[in-house]
Design an enzyme around this catalytic site. Structure first.
Site, PDB file in Angstrom:
ATOM      1  N   ASP A   1      60.818  15.395  14.137  1.00 51.64           N
ATOM      2  CA  ASP A   1      60.701  16.663  13.427  1.00 51.64           C
ATOM      3  C   ASP A   1      61.999  16.859  12.643  1.00 51.64           C
ATOM      4  O   ASP A   1      62.959  16.101  12.776  1.00 51.64           O
ATOM      5  CB  ASP A   1      60.392  17.835  14.356  1.00 51.64           C
ATOM      6  CG  ASP A   1      59.738  18.982  13.580  1.00 51.64           C
ATOM      7  OD1 ASP A   1      59.732  18.939  12.331  1.00 51.64           O
ATOM      8  OD2 ASP A   1      59.236  19.925  14.204  1.00 51.64           O
TER       9      ASP A   1
HETATM   10  C1  BGC Z   1      58.369  21.811  11.474  1.00 50.17           C
HETATM   11  C2  BGC Z   1      57.294  20.786  11.293  1.00 50.17           C
HETATM   12  C3  BGC Z   1      57.140  20.466   9.833  1.00 50.17           C
HETATM   13  C4  BGC Z   1      58.467  19.991   9.301  1.00 50.17           C
HETATM   14  C5  BGC Z   1      58.417  19.574   7.849  1.00 50.17           C
HETATM   15  C6  BGC Z   1      59.647  21.439  10.753  1.00 50.17           C
HETATM   16  O1  BGC Z   1      60.546  22.478  10.768  1.00 50.17           O
HETATM   17  O2  BGC Z   1      58.602  21.985  12.850  1.00 50.17           O
HETATM   18  O3  BGC Z   1      56.090  21.242  11.843  1.00 50.17           O
HETATM   19  O4  BGC Z   1      56.135  19.515   9.652  1.00 50.17           O
HETATM   20  O5  BGC Z   1      59.405  21.021   9.434  1.00 50.17           O
HETATM   21  O6  BGC Z   1      58.287  20.639   7.014  1.00 50.17           O
END
Ligand code: BGC
Length: 760
Positions: free
Chosen positions: A294
């Protein structure tokens, strides 16, 4: 929404040619994918391999803290060197093509990039937020909604979504409940599979499908106290029974990628958790796609106190099985050195690269890196009528009727004076929710606009009060209005002589979602006061709720005659609400999460445990309860009304003493006893009465959405097998144990016909 500058196109086009590709044998389509990967990997240097594990943000939209490094200049240089495997947040055919061109035409091996984006509930034409969609219990509709999202995203150059979010959560304080399918593992598992199939379609290399990403692996939905990014500590039995099944279903449905979660799980960050990634996902489940971290979750292992520096974090994440680095910018910096000094085996890198390349081959990117880059197709697809019709259909199916005491609904189509009250009634932004990065601001049909289409009633509108003050931004804390009451008088005047008052209250779009945990679950700001003031002048109120999570509304539930849960329903929100209010669509949604009486009950969920003292048998205080409020939910899981009524009868079990391995058939008759055609979600719950681990008081193990004409009766049949009757113990072993199983079949988790059988 905050938009950052994108990569200047002229710079992209003037970048110098870096080198010529080598033998390109991997481009031979007649060879199978594994052979093609091997041929390509033979040509790759260690730097190029690690490059595949590196993802950069295109700087369009930040969805997390601004990372260090990854400057525009660094990105160009690394793209040209073949040190980038993927981009996120680059979107639109023109931009995608420009960036892909550097990777394909200017890097030595010309390996195409995979372009990822948060296509959470639609791309530009938005469906309801995922929690709302879950309320439809309509798997075909949910699958269709994901396929519409894929259709638009792929037309815009993308080939990978960071979805579905399959996190089970039972804590309404956590803002990200809006992204999931709610509190129940059985429903969540079915929806996870439907969403994966919708995104990926029949063929991953089709032009209108995209790779799915099951996230967040794992247990993110159980952050302590519902506080975002907080710690998770849970038994393995809970992990196996509640958290993992939707992820497993995603793998079985073919999901090609997974994303880590931010949390620690029993002390180990999910990103560095080889038990989750190597033992379960890539081991037991034989997942052969890749895992992306993530946003900065590799680096965050330092803050967690699990890694001492960037190199340590990189080696721990890579060894544990995190294949691609999103926004830590650490793999590209550290991994080559870590392999050279022997900390990370090259085979770890090879495994990750093979996985990443596999998905790229499966998408057909090596055969045509520009296959998603067709401007004419983009123009014809985005926002077209078919997609709008589909999201409208989904929006109607997601609405839940919570109360309709005096049959205030449906509204008559003529002769009424209707007062519409509430800032959210005219809000064209909030219905889009907070995950709507590609959608243009203020593009939803508001409730007011929807109602205005029914022209034969007289409409009056007053805002009453604002929910938030100032601009609603994607990345900033909202300022909630608690002080400005100046619109109350006008609203009261407007409502006073109306035949019916439609009040649209709740959360603004950016009040739920990532980074938006709450410790209050009432109506934000001074909306509760507004509701009570209006009630003093006119009691005929239809309360339409807009929210991304369960709210606690005991006063409204007691006093307001009609309550409609309308969530954040996406682009066509207002049209869907109007059709339901006017009875052109008979609501059939059922809550995918329990609605608490107050925030102190959270987490509250229907499939809780009985405890040793579940009831007050001796009229003293020594039983499991609260002294100030009932322990039950205000609206239970699975609850939702219709304009018609349903009667359940004739519950039958075909085998009272089945043996393990045999199946049990449960059947029930459901009749439409009211005045409208309608749909009902028939739900089957079991309870394993005594087992080697205490089991929940109820567990959903089957449901069917049926349509019934007025007066019609249908027999619904469920089959229970070992799969439904067994459970995982704390060693992750699946057990099926003999004993009594209680059965309940009904229209929600709180009431139904009951019976039982004994498994021998
Ligand atoms: C989130 C994810 C997301 C990623 C990309 C993160 O902060 O937890 O769910 O896919 O950002 O935007």
């Amino acid at each position: 929404m905050k938009k950052q500058k994108c990569i200047p196109l002229f710079l992209l086009l003037t970048l110098s040619f870096y080198g010529v590709a080598q033998t390109k044998k991997h481009l031979d389509k007649n060879k199978n994918i594994e052979e093609r990967i091997s041929l390509l990997m033979k040509e790759m240097t260690l730097d190029e391999k690690v490059g595949q594990m590196n993802q950069y943000n295109g700087s369009w939209d930040f969805t997390g803290p601004k990372p260090e490094g990854g400057s525009e200049e660094e990105k160009y240089i690394h793209l040209k060197k073949g040190w980038v495997g993927s981009m996120l947040n680059v979107r639109g055919v023109k931009e995608v093509r420009a960036v892909q061109k550097i990777a394909v035409e200017e890097s030595r091996l010309g390996i195409p990039l995979i372009f990822g984006f948060d296509v959470i509930h639609g791309y530009k034409t938005l469906s309801p937020i995922p929690l709302a969609e879950a309320a439809s219990w309509d798997l075909e509709a949910i699958k269709k909604s994901a396929s519409v999202a894929a259709d638009e995203a792929s037309a815009s150059g993308l080939n990978w979504t960071f979805g579905p979010n399959v996190d089970i959560s039972n804590d309404a304080r956590w803002g990200r409940v809006m992204e999931g399918a709610g509190e129940d593992v059985y429903l969540g598992t079915k929806i996870a599979a439907a969403r994966v199939k919708g995104f990926q379609g029949e063929k991953l290399d089709a032009r209108n499908t995209i790779a799915a990403c099951a996230k967040h692996f794992a247990a993110y939905g159980f952050v302590e106290a519902g506080r975002e990014y907080n710690t998770v500590d849970m038994s393995h039995s809970k992990l196996y029974n509640t958290v993992l099944p939707p992820f497993k279903a995603a793998v079985d449905a073919g999901a090609r990628t997974f994303m880590n979660s931010f949390n620690t799980l029993n002390g180990i960050p999910a990103t560095g958790n080889s038990f989750l990634l190597r033992d379960i996902l890539k081991g037991d489940w034989k997942f052969n796609g890749f895992v992306v971290s993530d946003w900065a979750s590799i680096k965050e292992m330092i803050s967690h106190g699990y890694a001492k520096d960037g190199a340590d974090a990189s080696s721990k994440a890579a060894i544990a099985g995190s294949d691609m680095d999103m926004e830590s910018h650490l793999y590209v910096k550290e991994l080559v050195g870590l392999v050279k000094n022997g900390t990370v085996k090259e085979s770890v890198v090879d495994d990750a690269v093979r996985r990443i390349l596999r998905v790229k081959f499966e998408l057909g990117l090596f055969d045509d890196p520009y296959k998603y880059c067709d401007e004419a197709h983009e123009k014809a697809t985005i926002g077209n009528k078919a997609n709008n019709d589909a999201v409208l259909d989904m929006a109607k199916k997601s609405i839940v009727l919570l109360k309709n005491d005096t049959n205030l609904l449906p509204l008559k189509k003529s002769g009424l004076k209707i007062a519409v009250i509430g800032a959210l009634a005219s809000d064209k932004n909030s219905p889009l929710g907070s995950w709507r990065i590609a959608a243009d601001d203020n593009t939803a049909v508001s409730v007011l606009e929807g109602i205005q289409k029914y022209k034969d009633n007289k409409l009056m509108y007053a805002k009453g009060t604002d929910v938030s003050i100032g601009e609603q931004l994607f990345v900033q804390e909202l300022k909630i209005n608690t002080t400005d009451f100046s619109g109350f008088e006008e609203a009261k005047k407007t409502a006073k002589d109306a035949d019916v008052v439609v009040m649209v209250l709740g959360e603004v779009g950016f009040q739920s979602g990532e980074g938006r945990s709450r410790t209050e679950l009432g109506l934000p700001g001074n909306q509760q006061q507004l509701l009570e003031e209006i009630y003093k002048v006119n009691k005929k109120i239809v309360l339409v709720l807009n929210n991304g999570r369960p709210l606690a509304l005991p006063w409204a539930s007691e006093n307001i005659p009609a309550i409609v849960e309308a969530w954040q329903l996406g682009t066509q929100a207002g049209n869907a609400v109007a059709e339901v209010l006017y009875g052109d669509y008979n609501p059939s949604g059922k809550l995918p999460m329990s609605f608490p009486r107050n925030v102190g009950q959270c987490p509250i969920y229907y499939n809780n445990y009985n405890t040793g003292r579940p009831e007050n048998t001796e009229a003293n205080v020594f039983w499991s309860h609260y002294s100030d409020v009932e322990k039950t939910a205000l609206y239970p899981f699975g609850f939702g009304l219709s304009y018609t009524t349903f009667k359940y009868s004739n519950l039958k079990i075909n085998n009272q003493n089945p043996k393990k391995g045999e199946s049990v058939e449960v059947s029930v008759d459901v009749s439409n006893t009211g005045g409208y055609d309608g749909k009902e979600v028939v739900q089957l719950y079991i309870r394993d009465v005594a087992a080697s681990l205490a089991r929940p008081v109820k567990e959903l193990k089957g449901f069917e959405l049926i349509s019934l004409k007025k007066g019609e009766t249908k027999t619904v049949r469920f089959t229970l097998t070992d799969k439904e009757l067994g459970f995982y113990n704390n060693n992750g072993e699946f057990l099926v144990e003999s004993g009594i199983f209680n059965i309940m079949v009904g229209g929600n988790s709180n009431e139904g016909l009951i019976s039982k059988f004994e498994l021998k």
